[in-house]
Scaffold this motif. Structure first.
Motif, short mmCIF file in Angstrom:
data_model
loop_
_atom_site.label_atom_id
_atom_site.label_comp_id
_atom_site.label_asym_id
_atom_site.label_seq_id
_atom_site.Cartn_x
_atom_site.Cartn_y
_atom_site.Cartn_z
N ALA A 1 4.71 9.85 -7.25
CA ALA A 1 5.78 10.08 -8.21
C ALA A 1 5.20 10.40 -9.59
CB ALA A 1 6.70 8.86 -8.28
N ALA A 2 4.20 9.64 -10.01
CA ALA A 2 3.57 9.89 -11.31
C ALA A 2 2.94 11.28 -11.35
CB ALA A 2 2.53 8.82 -11.60
N ASP A 3 2.30 11.69 -10.27
CA ASP A 3 1.68 13.02 -10.20
C ASP A 3 2.72 14.12 -10.33
OD1 ASP A 3 -0.77 11.83 -9.82
OD2 ASP A 3 -0.84 12.21 -7.66
N GLU A 4 3.94 13.87 -9.84
CA GLU A 4 5.02 14.87 -9.84
C GLU A 4 5.95 14.71 -11.05
OE1 GLU A 4 5.58 17.26 -7.34
OE2 GLU A 4 3.70 16.67 -6.38
N PHE A 5 5.62 13.77 -11.95
CA PHE A 5 6.45 13.48 -13.13
C PHE A 5 7.87 13.08 -12.73
CE2 PHE A 5 3.21 16.54 -14.53
CZ PHE A 5 2.55 15.75 -15.45
N ARG A 6 7.98 12.27 -11.68
CA ARG A 6 9.26 11.75 -11.22
C ARG A 6 9.24 10.24 -11.28
NH1 ARG A 6 8.60 15.41 -6.46
NH2 ARG A 6 10.01 17.15 -6.74
N SER A 7 10.44 9.65 -11.29
CA SER A 7 10.53 8.20 -11.13
C SER A 7 10.24 7.88 -9.67
CB SER A 7 11.93 7.72 -11.50
OG SER A 7 12.89 8.23 -10.57
N THR A 8 9.95 6.63 -9.39
CA THR A 8 9.74 6.22 -8.00
C THR A 8 11.00 6.48 -7.19
OG1 THR A 8 8.15 4.56 -8.71
CG2 THR A 8 9.07 4.29 -6.51
N ASN A 9 12.16 6.14 -7.75
CA ASN A 9 13.42 6.38 -7.06
C ASN A 9 13.63 7.88 -6.80
OD1 ASN A 9 16.07 5.19 -6.16
ND2 ASN A 9 16.79 6.75 -7.60
N GLY A 10 13.36 8.69 -7.80
CA GLY A 10 13.49 10.14 -7.64
C GLY A 10 12.55 10.68 -6.58
N GLN A 11 11.34 10.12 -6.51
CA GLN A 11 10.38 10.56 -5.49
C GLN A 11 10.87 10.21 -4.10
OE1 GLN A 11 7.86 12.42 -6.30
NE2 GLN A 11 6.92 12.60 -4.29
N LEU A 12 11.39 8.99 -3.94
CA LEU A 12 11.93 8.59 -2.64
C LEU A 12 13.10 9.48 -2.23
CD1 LEU A 12 11.66 4.75 -3.05
CD2 LEU A 12 10.49 6.12 -1.32
N GLN A 13 13.98 9.81 -3.18
CA GLN A 13 15.10 10.71 -2.88
C GLN A 13 14.58 12.07 -2.45
OE1 GLN A 13 17.24 10.34 -6.62
NE2 GLN A 13 18.84 9.17 -5.58
N TRP A 14 13.56 12.59 -3.14
CA TRP A 14 12.99 13.89 -2.80
C TRP A 14 12.36 13.86 -1.40
CZ3 TRP A 14 8.03 15.56 -1.72
CH2 TRP A 14 7.86 16.95 -1.68
N ILE A 15 11.59 12.79 -1.11
CA ILE A 15 10.94 12.66 0.21
C ILE A 15 12.00 12.67 1.32
CG2 ILE A 15 9.66 11.06 1.70
CD1 ILE A 15 8.15 10.16 -0.88
N ILE A 16 13.06 11.90 1.13
CA ILE A 16 14.12 11.82 2.15
C ILE A 16 14.81 13.17 2.30
CG2 ILE A 16 16.36 10.78 2.68
CD1 ILE A 16 15.19 8.19 1.29
N ASP B 1 0.83 -1.21 0.00
CA ASP B 1 0.00 0.00 0.00
C ASP B 1 0.86 1.26 0.00
OD1 ASP B 1 -2.35 -1.46 -0.03
OD2 ASP B 1 -2.62 -1.36 2.14
N THR B 2 1.94 1.25 0.79
CA THR B 2 2.85 2.40 0.84
C THR B 2 3.53 2.57 -0.51
OG1 THR B 2 3.21 2.10 3.21
CG2 THR B 2 4.85 3.38 2.01
N MET B 3 3.98 1.48 -1.10
CA MET B 3 4.66 1.56 -2.40
C MET B 3 3.71 2.07 -3.47
SD MET B 3 7.60 1.25 -3.46
CE MET B 3 8.43 1.36 -5.02
N ASN B 4 2.47 1.61 -3.45
CA ASN B 4 1.48 2.11 -4.41
C ASN B 4 1.27 3.61 -4.26
OD1 ASN B 4 1.10 -0.43 -5.53
ND2 ASN B 4 -0.64 -0.91 -4.21
N ALA B 5 1.22 4.08 -3.02
CA ALA B 5 1.04 5.52 -2.77
C ALA B 5 2.25 6.31 -3.27
CB ALA B 5 0.82 5.76 -1.28
N ILE B 6 3.46 5.80 -3.04
CA ILE B 6 4.68 6.48 -3.50
C ILE B 6 4.71 6.52 -5.03
CG2 ILE B 6 7.20 6.32 -3.60
CD1 ILE B 6 7.03 5.13 -0.71
N GLU B 7 4.36 5.41 -5.67
CA GLU B 7 4.36 5.36 -7.14
C GLU B 7 3.35 6.33 -7.73
OE1 GLU B 7 5.88 0.78 -7.81
OE2 GLU B 7 3.73 1.16 -7.59
N ALA B 8 2.17 6.42 -7.12
CA ALA B 8 1.15 7.35 -7.60
C ALA B 8 1.61 8.80 -7.41
CB ALA B 8 -0.17 7.11 -6.87
#
Length: 62
Positions: free
Chosen positions: A25-40, A16-23
């Motif tokens: 990331a898609a909203d922000e036009f980032r890769s999942t990895n890029g989104q995780l880096q941004w969150i951190i 569920d957490t991964m699905n939320a991160i992927e969604a």
């Protein structure tokens, strides 16, 4: 030129957490990895735990 290094690591999160991160990331036009880096990075910045950046004196040396 200064070399930027990155480290790889394995992160386990529930589906569920991964699905939320992927969604997100898609909203922000980032890769999942890029989104995780941004969150951190944002969490570290808000906690004032990011290391201070060294200023470039114009010669390329830091």
């Amino acid at each position: 030129m200064a070399e930027k290094t990155t480290k790889s690591f394995i992160l386990r999160v529930d589906a569920d957490t991964m699905n939320a991160i992927e969604a997100w990331a898609a909203d922000e036009f980032r890769s999942t990895n890029g989104q995780l880096q941004w969150i951190i990075t944002e969490a570290l910045r808000k906690a004032k735990r990011l290391p201070k950046k060294k200023k470039d004196n114009g010669t390329g040396e830091v």
